[in-house]
Design an enzyme around this catalytic site. Structure first.
Site, PDB file in Angstrom:
ATOM      1  N   LYS A   1       0.810  -1.222   0.000  1.00  8.87           N
ATOM      2  CA  LYS A   1       0.000   0.000   0.000  1.00  8.87           C
ATOM      3  C   LYS A   1       0.843   1.273   0.000  1.00  8.87           C
ATOM      4  O   LYS A   1       0.429   2.299  -0.546  1.00  8.87           O
ATOM      5  CB  LYS A   1      -0.974   0.011   1.190  1.00  8.87           C
ATOM      6  CG  LYS A   1      -1.869  -1.219   1.287  1.00  8.87           C
ATOM      7  CD  LYS A   1      -2.649  -1.518   0.026  1.00  8.87           C
ATOM      8  CE  LYS A   1      -3.177  -2.943   0.046  1.00  8.87           C
ATOM      9  NZ  LYS A   1      -3.664  -3.408  -1.260  1.00  8.87           N
TER      10      LYS A   1
ATOM     11  N   GLU B   1      -2.668   7.596   7.918  1.00  6.30           N
ATOM     12  CA  GLU B   1      -3.580   8.416   7.114  1.00  6.30           C
ATOM     13  C   GLU B   1      -4.494   9.211   8.027  1.00  6.30           C
ATOM     14  O   GLU B   1      -4.881   8.736   9.089  1.00  6.30           O
ATOM     15  CB  GLU B   1      -4.498   7.511   6.268  1.00  6.30           C
ATOM     16  CG  GLU B   1      -3.885   6.951   5.015  1.00  6.30           C
ATOM     17  CD  GLU B   1      -4.880   6.060   4.251  1.00  6.30           C
ATOM     18  OE1 GLU B   1      -4.465   5.530   3.226  1.00  6.30           O
ATOM     19  OE2 GLU B   1      -6.040   5.905   4.686  1.00  6.30           O
TER      20      GLU B   1
ATOM     21  N   HIS C   1     -15.858  -5.566   7.396  1.00  6.89           N
ATOM     22  CA  HIS C   1     -15.105  -5.483   6.137  1.00  6.89           C
ATOM     23  C   HIS C   1     -15.503  -6.552   5.123  1.00  6.89           C
ATOM     24  O   HIS C   1     -14.776  -6.822   4.175  1.00  6.89           O
ATOM     25  CB  HIS C   1     -13.597  -5.483   6.395  1.00  6.89           C
ATOM     26  CG  HIS C   1     -13.195  -4.369   7.320  1.00  6.89           C
ATOM     27  ND1 HIS C   1     -13.406  -3.043   6.995  1.00  6.89           N
ATOM     28  CD2 HIS C   1     -12.647  -4.369   8.554  1.00  6.89           C
ATOM     29  CE1 HIS C   1     -13.001  -2.295   7.996  1.00  6.89           C
ATOM     30  NE2 HIS C   1     -12.542  -3.065   8.956  1.00  6.89           N
TER      31      HIS C   1
ATOM     32  N   ARG D   1      -8.020  -7.961  -9.569  1.00 10.69           N
ATOM     33  CA  ARG D   1      -8.722  -9.207  -9.884  1.00 10.69           C
ATOM     34  C   ARG D   1     -10.150  -8.880 -10.312  1.00 10.69           C
ATOM     35  O   ARG D   1     -10.579  -7.733 -10.201  1.00 10.69           O
ATOM     36  CB  ARG D   1      -8.791 -10.060  -8.617  1.00 10.69           C
ATOM     37  CG  ARG D   1      -9.518  -9.308  -7.493  1.00 10.69           C
ATOM     38  CD  ARG D   1      -9.854 -10.135  -6.293  1.00 10.69           C
ATOM     39  NE  ARG D   1     -10.800  -9.449  -5.439  1.00 10.69           N
ATOM     40  CZ  ARG D   1     -10.490  -8.579  -4.474  1.00 10.69           C
ATOM     41  NH1 ARG D   1      -9.218  -8.293  -4.218  1.00 10.69           N
ATOM     42  NH2 ARG D   1     -11.440  -7.998  -3.770  1.00 10.69           N
TER      43      ARG D   1
END
Ligand code: MV4
Length: 510
Positions: free
Chosen positions: A116, A199, A234, A291
């Site tokens: 990331k 973040e 999630h 994907r």
């Protein structure tokens, strides 16, 4: 074009890929673990090979074994579906080294997006807005200092994470040190990489993602957005396209950002850029999924583009055959993920035999299913057993059709999330389309599944379908028993099974 595709997956996505291959004239090879010998995807494929014991790490996740089976069967391509080996850059490299095309982007692209911190650097360079925060892996002291600098709340995230794994929200100064320590040890344990970044926390965000397609001829396009904010721990539960309140202008800006993201890494195939959208409609790149995704079908419904075929074509070196100006959004689509979980028991897994199975159909309905009547759902794999997708001329019609089809859907033997979806579809906040990622936590009894009762009519309607399905099941059983006693079965081969296996199953179940 490819001649023979090995599908390195199971369940509904394996069936979805096999269907695309059949339409394209590509032979198909299924793989199956011990508990998947009689699985739906095995019945759909032209050939099938055993790949190991039930645990995925000993079967569907063993890249070397999958490659060996591809060689043995003479496959010239491998489609990974989602999950398992789909985002494993090293596996993609091994396929290419063996001369077998991996249906997805290159290993390098997958690694760039998988890390990331690297992805954030790459996106920043490409001019794609990222969530304000660091673009380097940080020491504890740097993370602490940076959090103070941008101000709380912040999110501490694992660079090797994604999809909600290895992240911590910090609202108070005194929680910071422990959050950093915990995120680091969790990242080390889960990914073997303890790199962290920080973040700024985006309050009440919506999760909006853009579908992109790219070929090797310089065509990179987007197919608009999907709204995926309805999640539980999630896990996505409901998705819709287009997104609520996403104006053509915002769609175009997000679409251009997603195309720039794909172009920046030399993307080929189908991919998805995930964004957080805040209350001011500012959007920030979160991550790119390299994907095909579970929810691709709602984009197919509103664009008419077959995403699985398009990714196969692109990865075979063909032109996408579609240009951005040709992409038009028509109507509205909503997907309900049907999980083998008990919503009344905190969504506990509900494995078992699907004793009665009668999926809905009719106008505007698509069911992509990984099970059939008589199939067994085990605890070894993802609990999602089917996707129910409703299309309507507008959002209200899509909701009405989804409600109608949920009430037709009969599954006996295992518990499913169908009743939970019925509650979501009736919830005024959902109906208004004014929700964010907090929806289930805030509006469905703290994520416990909701406590209201079903409306009387709907319950009666469901009961009627259920009785009809059970009556049909009894009839089938009686007929099967009669036929079995009239046939001499030698060598243990079950004539019902073999009849159902190849010729009849070719090209579909009906
Ligand atoms: C965030 C966030 C708020 N601010 N990052 C969760 C999954 C992973 N892809 C990123 N996630 C989030 N990252 C910042 N800076 C809120 C979430 C988040 C979330 C995102 C998408 C869908 C559902 C979510 C539920 C909780 C938190």
């Amino acid at each position: 074009m490819f001649k023979k595709m090995l599908i390195a997956n199971r369940g509904e996505i394996a069936v979805r890929v096999i269907r695309a291959c059949r339409e394209m004239g590509i032979q198909t090879v299924a793989i199956y673990s011990d508990v998947d010998r009689d699985a739906l995807h095995v019945r759909f494929a032209d050939e099938a090979y055993h790949c190991g014991p039930p645990p995925a790490r000993e079967s569907y996740l063993v890249g070397e074994r999958v490659l060996e089976l591809a060689r043995k069967s003479g496959a010239d391509a491998i489609h990974p579906g989602y999950g398992f080996l789909a985002e494993n850059g090293d596996f993609a490299d091994q396929c290419e080294a063996a001369g077998i095309r991996f249906v997805g982007p290159s290993g390098d692209v997958m690694r760039k997006m998988g890390d990331k911190v690297t992805a954030r650097q790459t996106m920043q360079k490409a001019g794609v807005p990222i969530v304000p925060g660091t673009t380097e892996a940080l020491s504890d002291a740097e993370a602490t200092a940076y959090a103070k600098q941008i101000g709380l709340p912040v999110m501490v995230k694992a660079s090797a994470g994604g999809g909600g794994k290895g992240m911590r929200l910090v609202r108070k100064q005194e929680e910071l040190a422990q959050a950093i320590a915990r995120a680091r040890s969790e990242a080390k344990a889960s990914f073997g990489d303890d790199s962290l970044y920080v973040e700024k926390f985006v309050e009440e965000p919506r999760h909006i993602e853009i579908q992109v397609l790219a070929d090797t001829h310089g065509n990179t396009i987007h197919l608009g957005e999907r709204e995926c904010s309805i999640q539980r721990r999630h896990q996505k539960v409901v998705e819709e396209a287009p997104g609520n309140g996403i104006t053509p202008d915002l769609r175009e800006r997000m679409g251009k950002a997603a195309v720039a993201a794909a172009e920046a890494v030399g993307y080929v195939g189908a991919g998805t850029c995930e964004f957080l959208v805040d209350r001011n409609d500012d959007f920030f790149f979160l991550e790119m999924n390299t994907r095909v995704q579970v929810e691709h079908a709602i984009t197919e419904a509103v664009t008419g583009v077959d995403i699985v075929k398009a990714m196969i074509r692109a990865c075979a070196g063909d032109d996408l055959g579609i240009r951005q100006e040709e992409v038009k959004l028509t109507g509205h689509a909503i997907e309900a993920r049907i999980y083998a979980e008990d919503p009344d028991k905190d969504f506990a897994p509900s494995p078992g035999e699907v004793i009665v199975y009668r999926p809905p159909d009719g106008i505007g309905i698509r069911v992509d299913s990984g099970v059939y009547q008589g199939a067994k759902v085990t605890v070894y794999y993802d609990p999602m057993v089917a996707k129910l997708i409703a299309w309507g001329a507008d959002r209200q019609e899509a909701i009405d059709r989804l409600k109608r089809s949920l009430s037709e859907y009969v599954v006996k033997g295992i518990k499913t999330s169908i009743p939970f979806h019925q509650k979501v579809m009736r919830h005024p906040v959902f109906v208004k389309g004014r929700y964010d990622t907090g929806f289930i936590e805030e509006h469905m009894a703290g994520g416990k599944g909701g406590d209201e009762r079903m409306e009387g009519d709907e319950e009666i309607e469901r009961a009627a379908y259920m009785l009809a399905a059970i009556a049909a099941y009894r009839r089938d059983k009686a007929r099967a028993a009669k036929a079995a006693s009239a046939t001499h079965v030698e060598g243990g081969e079950n004539p019902w099974k073999s009849a159902g296996r190849r010729s009849q199953m070719r090209g579909g179940l009906r």
